[in-house]
Design an enzyme around this catalytic site. Sequence first.
Site, short mmCIF file in Angstrom:
data_model
loop_
_atom_site.label_atom_id
_atom_site.label_comp_id
_atom_site.label_asym_id
_atom_site.label_seq_id
_atom_site.Cartn_x
_atom_site.Cartn_y
_atom_site.Cartn_z
N LYS A 123 0.78 -1.15 -0.10
CA LYS A 123 0.12 -0.04 -0.07
C LYS A 123 0.80 1.08 -0.07
O LYS A 123 2.22 1.15 0.60
CB LYS A 123 -0.88 0.02 1.31
N ASP A 157 -7.13 4.34 -4.15
CA ASP A 157 -7.78 4.27 -3.00
C ASP A 157 -8.40 5.54 -2.55
O ASP A 157 -8.62 6.31 -3.41
CB ASP A 157 -6.62 3.72 -1.93
N1 GLU Z 1 -7.70 0.14 -2.50
C1 GLU Z 1 -8.39 -0.97 -2.77
C2 GLU Z 1 -8.51 -1.93 -1.59
O1 GLU Z 1 -8.52 -1.57 -0.64
C3 GLU Z 1 -7.91 -1.63 -4.19
C4 GLU Z 1 -6.73 -2.06 -4.32
C5 GLU Z 1 -6.10 -2.43 -5.72
O2 GLU Z 1 -6.88 -2.72 -6.59
O3 GLU Z 1 -4.96 -2.76 -5.81
O4 GLU Z 1 -8.32 -3.24 -2.00
#
Ligand code: GLU
Length: 455
Positions: A126, A166
């Site tokens: 992340k 996100d």
């Molecule tokens: N931010 C989204 C999550 O919390 C998607 C992450 C992604 O697609 O890599 O899963």
Amino acid sequence: MARLCDKYIEIAKARDPHEAEFLQTVEEVLTSLEPVLQEHPEYIESGLIERLIEPERGISFRVTWVDDAGKVQVNRGYRYQFSSVLGPYKGGLRFAPNVYPGIIKFLGFEQIFKNSLTGLPIGGGKGGSDFDPNGKSDAEVMRFCQAFMTELYRHIGPNTDVPAGDLGVGAREIGYLFGQYKRLTGLYNGTLTGKGIPYGGLLGRSEATGFGIVWYAEEMLKANGEEIKDKVFAISGFGNVSWGTAWQLQRLGAKCVTISGPDGYIYDPDGIGTDEKIAYLLELRGSGKNVCAPYAEKFPNAQFFAGKKPWGVAQDTGCKIDMFIPCAMQNDVHMEHAQQIVEGGCKFYCEGANMPTTNDALQYLMENMIAVGPAKAANAGGVACSCIEMGQNAGHTVFQHEDVYEQLHQIMKNIYANCANAGEKYYGNKNALVQGANIAGFERVAEAMMAQGLV
Ligand code: GLU
């Protein structure tokens, strides 16, 4: 008897005492893993949990950009590459003023288990920045994204680390980030997901998180002899997760009666997920304005509760809610809200946003409701479709909308079944989905870590 997990919770606390959100998720996850740890002494001997709670790599960097007034601005950028045991690091980027390592690490840690639950070949990571896109011009957002990518590009790639969106990072930001990645590397590939449809994006990706949540919620109801049709749902938020959820509820014959924003919440007894209302919500979102007050003006049957959250909607309006789905952000539902939800007579709760419930509120809900669905399982449809987008890009092809929905539906059913089975096996209860999700996600990661040796 002393719990094995306590040692590791203490290690995390001693290492990063100020990272409250990260410590919250470590405690929540490790507590539910206790029966698995008791069963597997080899995990303890190989330091598996110490390794899992420490990111493989954390990158922190300066982001310098110039605003429209010509003033130099400096933000902080982050990427925490948590676990690559199941595949390339995968997870979104969050741009919000409260971003610091404790937030990125909580999201990255959750992402390991979420991605594992999808059954797809993706590790956990992340990233993000304390940059606030609200109130910035398009040109400022572009310059920020270009400066951010100018550092990040050296750490990512289609087989190493694949960021996505996100909070605060949507189609516009992904577009600017992708453009700069391509300019710097000369590569046109699937390093970012959530891209626009004309340049490699996946049909269905934008609504995938919300659709997946509703399919997961449907399984929760089915397992308890209920059907989703005609059920009444209350959700929070008005972003990507919320509109996808409201829309899919409508498609499946259920009704979503609330959404919320910083200004308060909307109660719409006619349902929020019609095509017309979703289109209006998307238009408002694009304008950067508050959503709730204008919505109530446009649709006069709707009531606007200024400054309130929807958790007391049953008390405020007399409307009986079958399931609550918080879709806004972390720690949105505290103990007093959980009590309101239970006192209103609701029996089902499913998390949509990442960690929207404080640990004590979550515990209370689990003790007082039929079933509680955890975010890392219910909202895994977004990242699952990101992985399908990676496959589409790697294969230089385009997948069809209906095929994506079909795959996503099957993935959500599998995730639900794995959570329920693990809940049944370790807690004697198919509705122990919070624990079941942690265990089912962990088992795959642990097996792979054991196979790959001490790295
Ligand atoms: N931010 C989204 C999550 O919390 C998607 C992450 C992604 O697609 O890599 O899963």
